[in-house]
Design a protein around this motif. Structure first.
Motif, PDB file in Angstrom:
ATOM      1  N   UNK A  16      35.427  12.301  20.611  1.00  0.00           N
ATOM      2  CA  UNK A  16      35.790  11.123  21.383  1.00  0.00           C
ATOM      3  C   UNK A  16      36.490  11.570  22.662  1.00  0.00           C
ATOM      4  N   UNK A  17      36.500  10.731  23.701  1.00  0.00           N
ATOM      5  CA  UNK A  17      37.234  11.078  24.925  1.00  0.00           C
ATOM      6  C   UNK A  17      38.727  11.215  24.655  1.00  0.00           C
ATOM      7  N   UNK A  18      39.376  12.054  25.417  1.00  0.00           N
ATOM      8  CA  UNK A  18      40.824  12.208  25.298  1.00  0.00           C
ATOM      9  C   UNK A  18      41.517  10.896  25.679  1.00  0.00           C
ATOM     10  N   UNK A  19      42.555  10.489  24.946  1.00  0.00           N
ATOM     11  CA  UNK A  19      43.261   9.247  25.286  1.00  0.00           C
ATOM     12  C   UNK A  19      44.085   9.396  26.562  1.00  0.00           C
ATOM     13  N   UNK A  20      44.072   8.367  27.370  1.00  0.00           N
ATOM     14  CA  UNK A  20      44.812   8.361  28.633  1.00  0.00           C
ATOM     15  C   UNK A  20      45.938   7.338  28.541  1.00  0.00           C
ATOM     16  N   UNK A  21      47.198   7.772  28.634  1.00  0.00           N
ATOM     17  CA  UNK A  21      48.315   6.836  28.434  1.00  0.00           C
ATOM     18  C   UNK A  21      48.559   5.951  29.657  1.00  0.00           C
ATOM     19  N   UNK A  22      48.878   4.698  29.394  1.00  0.00           N
ATOM     20  CA  UNK A  22      49.329   3.777  30.431  1.00  0.00           C
ATOM     21  C   UNK A  22      50.851   3.779  30.457  1.00  0.00           C
ATOM     22  N   UNK A  23      51.431   2.965  31.334  1.00  0.00           N
ATOM     23  CA  UNK A  23      52.887   2.871  31.419  1.00  0.00           C
ATOM     24  C   UNK A  23      53.455   2.444  30.075  1.00  0.00           C
ATOM     25  N   UNK A  24      54.501   3.132  29.646  1.00  0.00           N
ATOM     26  CA  UNK A  24      55.140   2.813  28.380  1.00  0.00           C
ATOM     27  C   UNK A  24      54.503   3.472  27.177  1.00  0.00           C
ATOM     28  N   UNK A  25      53.433   4.229  27.403  1.00  0.00           N
ATOM     29  CA  UNK A  25      52.719   4.841  26.293  1.00  0.00           C
ATOM     30  C   UNK A  25      52.928   6.353  26.239  1.00  0.00           C
ATOM     31  N   UNK A  26      52.675   6.898  25.055  1.00  0.00           N
ATOM     32  CA  UNK A  26      52.879   8.309  24.795  1.00  0.00           C
ATOM     33  C   UNK A  26      51.614   8.877  24.167  1.00  0.00           C
ATOM     34  N   UNK A  27      51.191  10.066  24.629  1.00  0.00           N
ATOM     35  CA  UNK A  27      50.106  10.781  23.960  1.00  0.00           C
ATOM     36  C   UNK A  27      50.723  11.632  22.867  1.00  0.00           C
ATOM     37  N   UNK A  28      50.200  11.521  21.661  1.00  0.00           N
ATOM     38  CA  UNK A  28      50.745  12.282  20.541  1.00  0.00           C
ATOM     39  C   UNK A  28      49.636  13.048  19.835  1.00  0.00           C
ATOM     40  N   UNK A  29      50.028  14.139  19.216  1.00  0.00           N
ATOM     41  CA  UNK A  29      49.151  14.898  18.327  1.00  0.00           C
ATOM     42  C   UNK A  29      49.375  14.383  16.907  1.00  0.00           C
ATOM     43  N   UNK A  30      48.325  13.980  16.244  1.00  0.00           N
ATOM     44  CA  UNK A  30      48.454  13.478  14.880  1.00  0.00           C
ATOM     45  C   UNK A  30      48.636  14.653  13.932  1.00  0.00           C
ATOM     46  N   UNK A  31      49.798  14.720  13.299  1.00  0.00           N
ATOM     47  CA  UNK A  31      50.090  15.805  12.360  1.00  0.00           C
ATOM     48  C   UNK A  31      49.665  15.447  10.941  1.00  0.00           C
ATOM     49  N   UNK A  32      49.879  14.192  10.555  1.00  0.00           N
ATOM     50  CA  UNK A  32      49.562  13.762   9.193  1.00  0.00           C
ATOM     51  C   UNK A  32      49.300  12.266   9.190  1.00  0.00           C
ATOM     52  N   UNK A  33      48.297  11.849   8.419  1.00  0.00           N
ATOM     53  CA  UNK A  33      47.988  10.423   8.305  1.00  0.00           C
ATOM     54  C   UNK A  33      47.481  10.140   6.896  1.00  0.00           C
ATOM     55  N   UNK A  34      48.142   9.238   6.209  1.00  0.00           N
ATOM     56  CA  UNK A  34      47.734   8.885   4.860  1.00  0.00           C
ATOM     57  C   UNK A  34      46.496   8.008   4.850  1.00  0.00           C
ATOM     58  N   UNK A  35      45.670   8.180   3.829  1.00  0.00           N
ATOM     59  CA  UNK A  35      44.536   7.288   3.612  1.00  0.00           C
ATOM     60  C   UNK A  35      45.033   6.132   2.752  1.00  0.00           C
ATOM     61  N   UNK A 122      42.521  13.650  16.350  1.00  0.00           N
ATOM     62  CA  UNK A 122      43.452  14.724  16.718  1.00  0.00           C
ATOM     63  C   UNK A 122      44.593  14.218  17.591  1.00  0.00           C
ATOM     64  N   UNK A 123      44.310  13.239  18.437  1.00  0.00           N
ATOM     65  CA  UNK A 123      45.340  12.681  19.314  1.00  0.00           C
ATOM     66  C   UNK A 123      45.176  11.165  19.391  1.00  0.00           C
ATOM     67  N   UNK A 124      46.271  10.496  19.716  1.00  0.00           N
ATOM     68  CA  UNK A 124      46.240   9.035  19.818  1.00  0.00           C
ATOM     69  C   UNK A 124      47.346   8.578  20.767  1.00  0.00           C
ATOM     70  N   UNK A 125      47.372   7.292  21.043  1.00  0.00           N
ATOM     71  CA  UNK A 125      48.397   6.710  21.904  1.00  0.00           C
ATOM     72  C   UNK A 125      49.359   5.869  21.077  1.00  0.00           C
ATOM     73  N   UNK A 126      50.652   5.965  21.412  1.00  0.00           N
ATOM     74  CA  UNK A 126      51.672   5.124  20.813  1.00  0.00           C
ATOM     75  C   UNK A 126      52.538   4.520  21.916  1.00  0.00           C
ATOM     76  N   UNK A 127      53.248   3.456  21.583  1.00  0.00           N
ATOM     77  CA  UNK A 127      54.200   2.863  22.522  1.00  0.00           C
ATOM     78  C   UNK A 127      55.554   3.528  22.355  1.00  0.00           C
ATOM     79  N   UNK A 128      56.111   4.008  23.461  1.00  0.00           N
ATOM     80  CA  UNK A 128      57.384   4.717  23.368  1.00  0.00           C
ATOM     81  C   UNK A 128      58.468   3.845  22.744  1.00  0.00           C
ATOM     82  N   UNK A 129      58.454   2.561  23.042  1.00  0.00           N
ATOM     83  CA  UNK A 129      59.500   1.667  22.550  1.00  0.00           C
ATOM     84  C   UNK A 129      59.518   1.556  21.026  1.00  0.00           C
ATOM     85  N   UNK A 130      58.424   1.909  20.372  1.00  0.00           N
ATOM     86  CA  UNK A 130      58.340   1.785  18.912  1.00  0.00           C
ATOM     87  C   UNK A 130      58.549   3.108  18.183  1.00  0.00           C
ATOM     88  N   UNK A 131      58.786   4.193  18.928  1.00  0.00           N
ATOM     89  CA  UNK A 131      58.902   5.503  18.295  1.00  0.00           C
ATOM     90  C   UNK A 131      60.210   5.658  17.522  1.00  0.00           C
TER      91      UNK A 131
END
Length: 360
Positions: A16-35, A122-131
């Motif tokens: 997939x294309x690399x995620x591009x963050x907008x204002x207020x967003x953070x690019x993160x590396x996904x380390x672990x995700x439960x199914x 491998x990577x995703x976007x999150x909102x900094x305010x919710x971290x």
């Protein structure tokens, strides 16, 4: 970047294309995700999810003709920030977040969206305010269990526990285990738990159940009644008009399975005035006899998700060691193993919670 993608009803690995963050967003590396069990349901009942989403104005349903990346139970590492973002946490910090992005149009879900990539990438976007920064050096695969634990914490909170109830938890998958852990923290005992799987019953005991029941051998409500008997003093204190009722303490029943027929079974087995909390997500049309609920004056509470405060509290519970989250993790896989993990989770004797590590 690589991702496990829900495409044409199957889980496939693709770029997939690399995620591009907008204002207020953070690019993160996904380390672990439960199914999550909801992911398993979504793969099987995706069309039903789309249909039901139309009942909620403002909620954009998935377009099943387009790719979706599931995954909403995650722990990530901060890589970079979008423009105009305060950058309150340093790159490299481990974080959890509510599975949502804050947008000018309101919060948008992560994990069941064509637009917002979930944790099976491998990577995703999150909102900094919710971290939320992961404390105490907690391992990523255990921090990722914040989300499912928060579901149990929320379910118990919505039950409005008084303290005199005897709880019965039906189903000891990840949701039922989270409810058991939350009940233990609440100090409510004895906790009775029922599941057909010996492995899950053992986990239920580890997380706080006092009595475990195999429904194939023993009727769960009968076992509950044995442990809910009033003392002689409690019986004597009852109003005269209640003397003809069974001398049982209040019932607090958590339905944590989510398959057709379970609510009807609870209606049939529950004692009068029971409070029933429906936590399991049934994706199919179900039926129950309202007259049973009327005659027994049952109180039924459906629950969903958690509050931001409950989510943060759950992360703290795991980090402080008050909940043995590690005991729920039965395997880890990379992106290529996601499709197989979906199949493996159908066998409760083999697995309870599988963690996806997209970086592997």
């Amino acid at each position: 970047m690589r991702a496990a993608i829900f495409r044409n009803g199957e889980i496939v690995v693709d770029a997939l294309p690399e995620p591009e963050p907008s204002a207020g967003q953070v690019v993160v590396k996904t380390l672990a995700c439960g199914i999550c069990g909801s992911d398993l349901h979504a793969r099987k009942h995706a069309h039903r999810m789309v249909e039901l989403a139309r009942h909620f104005p403002g909620r954009k349903p998935m377009d099943l003709a387009r790719d979706v990346v599931f995954g909403h139970e995650f722990c990530c590492e901060i890589l970079d920030y979008g423009p105009g973002t305060p950058r309150r946490l340093k790159p490299g910090t481990l974080v959890c977040s509510l599975p949502a992005l804050l947008t000018p149009e309101g919060p948008k879900a992560i994990g069941y969206s064509n637009d917002n990539i979930g944790g099976y990438a491998e990577r995703m976007l999150l909102s900094e305010a919710l971290l939320l920064e992961v404390p105490n050096g907690l391992a990523a695969e255990h921090a990722a269990l914040t989300e499912p634990l928060a579901v149990g914490v929320h379910a118990v909170a919505k039950a409005n526990v008084r303290g005199d109830e005897v709880p019965l938890v039906i189903g000891c998958g990840p949701v039922g285990l989270a409810v058991i852990a939350a009940l233990k923290i609440k100090g409510l005992h004895p906790i009775v738990a029922a599941d057909y799987s010996p492995a899950r019953r053992a986990l239920a005991e580890k997380l706080g159940a006092d009595i475990v029941v195999d429904p194939a051998r023993t009727q769960a409500f009968a076992t509950w009644a044995e442990h809910a008997a009033m003392s002689r003093e409690q019986q004597a204190a009852r109003p005269a008009m209640q003397a003809w009722l069974p001398a049982l303490k209040p019932a607090l029943i958590f339905e944590c399975v989510g398959i057709p027929g379970l609510i009807q079974q609870v209606f049939e087995g529950a004692p009068r005035d029971a409070r029933i909390v429906v936590v399991g997500v049934c994706m199919e049309t179900d039926r129950a006899e309202p007259m049973l609920g009327i005659m027994k004056e049952l109180n039924v509470q459906y629950v969903l998700g958690y509050t931001p405060e409950e989510f943060a509290h759950s992360l703290g519970l795991i980090a402080e060691g008050e909940v043995d989250a590690a005991s729920m993790v039965t395997a880890t896989v990379g992106i290529e193993g996601v499709a197989g993990a979906f199949a493996d989770l159908a066998n409760p004797e083999r697995h309870t919670k599988i963690i996806v590590e997209p970086w592997r």
